[in-house]
Design a protein around this motif. Structure first.
Motif, PDB file in Angstrom:
ATOM      1  N   ASP A 124       0.972  -0.991   0.044  1.00 52.75           N
ATOM      2  CA  ASP A 124       0.124   0.077   0.142  1.00 52.75           C
ATOM      3  C   ASP A 124       1.087   1.390  -0.113  1.00 52.75           C
ATOM      4  N   ARG A 125       0.984   1.925  -1.052  1.00 55.13           N
ATOM      5  CA  ARG A 125       2.007   3.014  -1.172  1.00 55.13           C
ATOM      6  C   ARG A 125       1.417   3.933  -2.205  1.00 55.13           C
ATOM      7  N   ASN A 126       1.721   5.080  -2.176  1.00 58.00           N
ATOM      8  CA  ASN A 126       1.155   6.022  -3.232  1.00 58.00           C
ATOM      9  C   ASN A 126       1.722   6.032  -4.509  1.00 58.00           C
ATOM     10  N   ILE A 127       1.216   6.643  -5.756  1.00 61.67           N
ATOM     11  CA  ILE A 127       1.740   6.336  -6.867  1.00 61.67           C
ATOM     12  C   ILE A 127       2.987   6.935  -7.042  1.00 61.67           C
ATOM     13  N   ILE A 179     -10.633  12.668 -19.272  1.00 65.68           N
ATOM     14  CA  ILE A 179      -9.204  12.659 -18.584  1.00 65.68           C
ATOM     15  C   ILE A 179      -9.352  13.109 -17.221  1.00 65.68           C
ATOM     16  N   GLY A 180     -10.191  13.870 -16.946  1.00 65.71           N
ATOM     17  CA  GLY A 180     -10.484  14.288 -15.392  1.00 65.71           C
ATOM     18  C   GLY A 180     -10.870  12.883 -14.765  1.00 65.71           C
ATOM     19  N   ILE A 181     -11.645  11.965 -15.388  1.00 61.99           N
ATOM     20  CA  ILE A 181     -12.054  10.753 -14.641  1.00 61.99           C
ATOM     21  C   ILE A 181     -10.805   9.961 -14.310  1.00 61.99           C
ATOM     22  N   ILE A 182      -9.895   9.845 -15.541  1.00 63.53           N
ATOM     23  CA  ILE A 182      -8.555   9.003 -15.400  1.00 63.53           C
ATOM     24  C   ILE A 182      -7.862   9.607 -14.075  1.00 63.53           C
ATOM     25  N   ILE A 183      -7.819  10.744 -14.177  1.00 59.64           N
ATOM     26  CA  ILE A 183      -6.817  11.466 -13.227  1.00 59.64           C
ATOM     27  C   ILE A 183      -7.334  10.989 -11.693  1.00 59.64           C
ATOM     28  N   SER A 185      -5.484   8.814  -8.852  1.00 67.00           N
ATOM     29  CA  SER A 185      -5.250   9.484  -7.614  1.00 67.00           C
ATOM     30  C   SER A 185      -5.864   8.941  -6.300  1.00 67.00           C
ATOM     31  N   PHE A 186      -7.330   8.563  -6.594  1.00 70.80           N
ATOM     32  CA  PHE A 186      -7.837   7.976  -5.444  1.00 70.80           C
ATOM     33  C   PHE A 186      -7.719   6.315  -5.187  1.00 70.80           C
ATOM     34  N   GLY A 187      -7.069   5.947  -6.326  1.00 73.03           N
ATOM     35  CA  GLY A 187      -7.131   4.482  -6.324  1.00 73.03           C
ATOM     36  C   GLY A 187      -5.610   3.882  -5.637  1.00 73.03           C
ATOM     37  N   PHE A 188      -4.764   4.924  -5.705  1.00 80.84           N
ATOM     38  CA  PHE A 188      -3.371   4.563  -4.891  1.00 80.84           C
ATOM     39  C   PHE A 188      -3.275   5.355  -3.681  1.00 80.84           C
ATOM     40  N   SER A 189      -3.925   6.436  -3.451  1.00 82.02           N
ATOM     41  CA  SER A 189      -3.744   7.127  -1.861  1.00 82.02           C
ATOM     42  C   SER A 189      -4.960   6.800  -1.107  1.00 82.02           C
TER      43      SER A 189
END
Length: 129
Positions: free
Chosen positions: A55-58, A116-120, A124-128
């Motif tokens: 569990d690490r950030n991106i 693009i906003g959805i991808i970002i 972001s929320f998937g890794f943090s």
């Protein structure tokens, strides 16, 4: 002689080639990483009774993959291939945005910007946590 405009057909060719070559390059990188990994760890026995949470950030993930690729780690090279495979359709969306901007089709520019906003956001929320 008249100079032809750079048209939609040209962008479709570029996007098709981006997807085709992006997949081939990412698969080649992952395959090479698999060969390197098997050369160094082919006889290792993995202990599946212990779960290792990563569990690490991106940014940590990308830094570790970068350092691993520089040092020739097979696992990192495989992961780099997976990252390239993931980025291939992302680059396609960015190229589509550029195409729609040149065509001045602002409805599709808006839709592509939302994608693009959805991808970002999902990255972001998937890794943090």
């Amino acid at each position: 002689m008249t100079q032809e405009k750079f048209g939609e057909k040209d962008f479709q060719t570029i996007i098709g080639n981006l997807l085709r070559y992006g997949v081939w390059i990412s698969l080649s990188v992952a395959f090479i990483g698999g060969i390197v990994y098997l050369m160094h760890h082919g006889s290792d026995i993995e202990d599946y009774s212990v779960f290792k949470e990563n569990d690490r950030n991106i940014f940590e993930v990308f830094a570790n993959v970068y350092n691993g690729v520089i040092h020739g780690s097979g696992e990192s090279i495989i992961f780099f291939g997976v990252i390239l495979l993931f980025l291939t359709p992302v680059f396609r969306v960015l190229l589509s945005l550029f195409s729609f901007l040149l065509e001045k089709d602002y409805l599709y520019v808006t839709i592509t910007a939302i994608v693009i906003g959805i991808i970002i956001l999902s990255i972001s929320f998937g890794f943090s946590h």
